[in-house]
Design a protein around this motif. Structure first.
Motif, PDB file in Angstrom:
ATOM      1  N   ALA A   5     -11.755   5.744  -8.899  1.00  0.00           N
ATOM      2  CA  ALA A   5     -11.827   5.741 -10.363  1.00  0.00           C
ATOM      3  C   ALA A   5     -10.834   6.709 -10.983  1.00  0.00           C
ATOM      4  N   GLU A   6     -10.364   7.661 -10.207  1.00  0.00           N
ATOM      5  CA  GLU A   6      -9.370   8.614 -10.696  1.00  0.00           C
ATOM      6  C   GLU A   6      -7.963   8.017 -10.719  1.00  0.00           C
ATOM      7  N   ALA A   7      -7.789   6.829 -10.152  1.00  0.00           N
ATOM      8  CA  ALA A   7      -6.474   6.171 -10.062  1.00  0.00           C
ATOM      9  C   ALA A   7      -5.411   7.118  -9.499  1.00  0.00           C
ATOM     10  N   PRO A   8      -5.674   7.693  -8.323  1.00  0.00           N
ATOM     11  CA  PRO A   8      -4.728   8.676  -7.783  1.00  0.00           C
ATOM     12  C   PRO A   8      -3.515   8.020  -7.128  1.00  0.00           C
TER      13      PRO A   8
ATOM     14  N   LEU B 191     -10.225   3.972   1.350  1.00  0.00           N
ATOM     15  CA  LEU B 191      -8.930   4.349   0.791  1.00  0.00           C
ATOM     16  C   LEU B 191      -7.806   3.569   1.471  1.00  0.00           C
ATOM     17  N   THR B 192      -7.930   3.405   2.776  1.00  0.00           N
ATOM     18  CA  THR B 192      -6.914   2.651   3.507  1.00  0.00           C
ATOM     19  C   THR B 192      -6.867   1.205   3.024  1.00  0.00           C
ATOM     20  N   ARG B 193      -8.045   0.585   2.874  1.00  0.00           N
ATOM     21  CA  ARG B 193      -8.093  -0.810   2.416  1.00  0.00           C
ATOM     22  C   ARG B 193      -7.560  -0.953   0.992  1.00  0.00           C
ATOM     23  N   ALA B 194      -7.743   0.111   0.184  1.00  0.00           N
ATOM     24  CA  ALA B 194      -7.263   0.072  -1.199  1.00  0.00           C
ATOM     25  C   ALA B 194      -5.782   0.407  -1.301  1.00  0.00           C
ATOM     26  N   GLY B 195      -5.169   0.765  -0.183  1.00  0.00           N
ATOM     27  CA  GLY B 195      -3.750   1.073  -0.178  1.00  0.00           C
ATOM     28  C   GLY B 195      -3.405   2.423  -0.786  1.00  0.00           C
ATOM     29  N   VAL B 196      -4.394   3.332  -0.841  1.00  0.00           N
ATOM     30  CA  VAL B 196      -4.161   4.666  -1.399  1.00  0.00           C
ATOM     31  C   VAL B 196      -3.854   5.631  -0.254  1.00  0.00           C
ATOM     32  N   PRO B 197      -2.675   6.253  -0.234  1.00  0.00           N
ATOM     33  CA  PRO B 197      -2.373   7.194   0.852  1.00  0.00           C
ATOM     34  C   PRO B 197      -3.256   8.438   0.760  1.00  0.00           C
ATOM     35  N   TYR B 198      -3.645   8.950   1.896  1.00  0.00           N
ATOM     36  CA  TYR B 198      -4.475  10.161   1.889  1.00  0.00           C
ATOM     37  C   TYR B 198      -4.043  11.094   3.013  1.00  0.00           C
ATOM     38  N   HIS B 199      -4.373  12.362   2.826  1.00  0.00           N
ATOM     39  CA  HIS B 199      -4.142  13.405   3.828  1.00  0.00           C
ATOM     40  C   HIS B 199      -5.476  14.094   4.082  1.00  0.00           C
TER      41      HIS B 199
END
Length: 667
Positions: free
Chosen positions: A473-476, A633-641
């Motif tokens: 929801a934060e659209a990061p 996050l992976t399925r949504a295509g959002v990179p994470y660390h």
């Protein structure tokens, strides 16, 4: 107008710290103030080379406004067996680096003195790499090694090595040297009747025991001239049978100075013995615990030799008080200046000072042969990361110290950062700060929070742990997962209905304020069992807190000794405090069975023991990372660390350093 404000600030500083910021003379050397950076190993050298980080560390301290810096212990002879992370003075290829360092420090208006050091046989563990030498073959308390007694020829070589090292530093532009004769290292063992059993001219009488130090001081004077400062670090109280105590320390110093005066004495305490923690007192010690010892020595020797006090002098107020009460002439603020090299400058200007926690994790890393990273100043000795050219929207999930460090650091680099967190910022460290002797951990949480606010981090408190929907929801543009790790309930208690068991983290989270006194004897409960498969400070602090509420407390440790993940100096204090609380510690055991009121455990030899009358069990298990939202996050295509414990259980200093490394590499 600016000039008037600066003048008003300077007047205020003189009124608040009239002694601390007054000049002082040591021999022919004038210091602009009385703040000393004592010799503290940082572990930044590589194969004994002084690299960029080594140099930058001292440059930061000099710019911060200290009056004098004592270079960390520098080995004078190969027989000392120096670790590759230590500087050495007997290699000609290092002389240009020493000259460069002196130019930087002295050029900043700070005086630079080198500590000359020989370990001798002092070790906390046997390594067998180098033959250990000492005045006499007295076994070490911890390593168990029996050193070989030095021959007269070796003593002469050692004296010459100290003198030659001093000449190296004089030619490099240093203002002086400090002869290290404390902490159980070689020269201190000559001085102490506990360690020195020689019957020749270097043993027996006090005058004979001081001979090697007198020869070194005289040799340095002859080689380097009268204007080159010579200081001496000695132990004021070894705290061991037949060792050096306050009266003996004064007699030692008087005997040395009667023939070969020194320009100052740096007074420390403790040795490599069961009181090992005394030479670097942690947060469990009261503030300035050894000022009475320093004051006593100063009274015994008079005003002839300036005295430097050391030991948990936390703030400029602590330092001013020590000086104004006549305890000392100068103050050494080692770990406080690691936490904030700008402490002197900020004390002058009224700036916000980063406070040391006195956790001693920096010391623990150095002892393990690693770089001595600082929990509250993870970037010390490094330049600040550059600001980014492309601003991105970053969401950090988790308000523990790794999440706070990552959020603050990324925002300081110029990104837009939002931190999603629960009701208590600081995570497990904030919780641990409520336990006995751990309150200063709260300073870290406060400092990280302050930095994050100053950098513009947005805080969003959630009533429950953040899920993937809240994050998305934060659209990061990218996410930092600092979601920590959990302690799973032991399978032994999975189906137990008749046991009051609780995980240490859940229990600590529920503690808001430690009780000031134990329950009355008649109100105490049965047996408390603490199952320790975690081996860190929180387990033992909680055990110490709860023990007085129970008729008996048993700590079952799965390892051969308690505190396996705690530095040596802190581990000894843990053992003393648990003993004082009446806790029975049982090591190398594994719980194997539970029945109502009784816990059975197996020892290393297979013996089964049953503990009856168990009223309560607290367990501390190996942590497992909490990464439930990573797949979404992976399925949504959002990179994470992933940072901190979420990438695998870490110590406090490792979690902070992990976050700092992420920040430095983040674009």
């Amino acid at each position: 107008m600016t000039g008037l404000i600066s003048k008003a600030i300077e007047v205020g500083v003189r009124q608040r710290y009239p002694r601390l910021f007054s000049p002082v003379t040591l021999g022919a050397m004038r210091l602009e103030n009385r703040i000393v950076v004592p010799a503290i190993q940082a572990g930044f050298a590589r194969n004994h080379d002084l690299g960029e980080r080594f140099i930058e560390r001292y440059a930061q301290l000099a710019r911060g406004g200290a009056g004098m810096i004592v270079l960390e212990a520098t080995t004078v002879h190969p027989a000392s067996g120096p670790h590759p992370t230590m500087p050495i003075a007997y290699r000609s290829s290092d002389r240009a680096a020493f000259a460069h360092l002196a130019e930087i420090v002295e050029g900043a208006g700070c005086r630079l003195v080198a500590q000359l050091h020989h370990t001798g046989s002092s070790r906390v563990a046997a390594d067998g790499a180098v033959e250990r030498i000492a005045p006499s073959p007295v076994p070490d308390f911890y390593s168990g090694e029996v050193p070989r007694a030095m021959t007269p020829v070796e003593i002469d070589e050692t004296v010459s090595a100290f003198v030659s090292a001093a000449a190296v530093f004089a030619s490099a532009g240093f203002s002086g040297v400090e002869v290290h004769a404390a902490h159980g290292h070689l020269l201190s063992r000559f001085l102490s009747p506990h360690w020195n059993e020689r019957t020749d001219s270097y043993g027996g009488s006090l005058h004979n025991r001081t001979r090697i130090v007198r020869e070194i001081v005289a040799g340095v004077r002859a080689a380097c001239g009268a204007d080159f400062v010579v200081g001496l670090r000695i132990t004021g109280d070894e705290g061991i049978p037949d060792g050096i105590g306050p009266a003996q320390a004064a007699a030692v110093l008087t005997d040395i100075c009667s023939a070969t005066p020194v320009d100052y004495v740096s007074l420390t305490q403790g040795t490599v013995a069961p009181n090992f923690g005394d030479h670097i007192p942690d947060m469990h010690y009261p503030p300035t615990p050894f000022l009475p010892l320093t004051s006593d020595l100063r009274a015994r020797i008079g005003a002839a030799v300036p005295v430097i006090a050391v030991g948990r002098i936390r703030t400029a107020d602590d330092a001013e008080r020590a000086l104004s009460e006549g305890c000392c002439d100068l103050v050494a603020m080692g770990r406080a200046l690691i936490a904030d090299p700008d402490l002197p400058r900020k004390a002058r200007s009224g700036g916000e000072v980063r406070r040391c926690l006195y956790c001693n994790l920096c010391w623990g890393r150095v002892q393990a042969g690693q770089a001595g990273e600082c929990v509250v100043n993870p970037g010390w000795g490094r330049p600040s990361p550059l600001r980014v050219t492309r601003r991105r929207r970053i969401t950090v999930v988790g308000g523990g110290v790794a999440g706070l460090e990552a959020a603050a650091g990324i925002a300081e680099r110029g990104h837009e950062v939002t931190l999603l967190h629960g009701p208590r910022l600081g995570g497990k460290i904030a919780a641990e700060s409520t336990l006995p002797g751990r309150a200063e951990l709260g300073l870290l949480v406060n400092e990280l929070h302050r930095r994050a606010i100053a950098a513009g981090v947005g805080f969003r408190e959630l009533p429950r742990p953040a899920d993937a929907d809240a994050v998305l929801a934060e659209a990061p543009d990218a996410v930092i997962l600092a979601t920590g790790a959990r302690m799973p309930r032991p399978t032994l208690f999975a189906d137990a209905e008749s046991v009051s068991d609780v995980g240490i983290r859940e229990l600590v989270d529920g503690i808001q304020q430690p009780r000031d006194s134990p329950l009355p004897t008649g109100d105490r409960r049965g047996v408390l069992v603490v199952v320790d498969d975690y081996h860190d400070t929180a387990v033992y602090a909680l055990t110490e807190l709860l023990a007085p509420d129970h008729a008996r407390t048993v700590l079952l440790c799965t390892r051969p000794e308690i505190g396996a993940f705690v530095p040596w100096v802190g581990r000894l204090g843990i053992q003393r405090r648990l003993s004082a609380a009446g806790v029975d510690c049982v090591t190398s055991v594994v719980p194997v069975a539970w029945e109502p009121g009784a816990l059975r455990y197996r020892s290393a030899d297979g013996t089964l023991t049953t503990q009856p009358h168990v009223d309560r069990i607290i367990w501390a298990t190996t942590r497992t990372p909490d990464l439930e939202i990573a797949d979404r996050l992976t399925r949504a295509g959002v990179p994470y660390h992933v940072v901190g414990d979420a990438s695998g259980p870490k110590t406090l200093v490792d979690a902070i350093e992990h976050a700092r490394t992420l920040v430095a590499d983040f674009h």
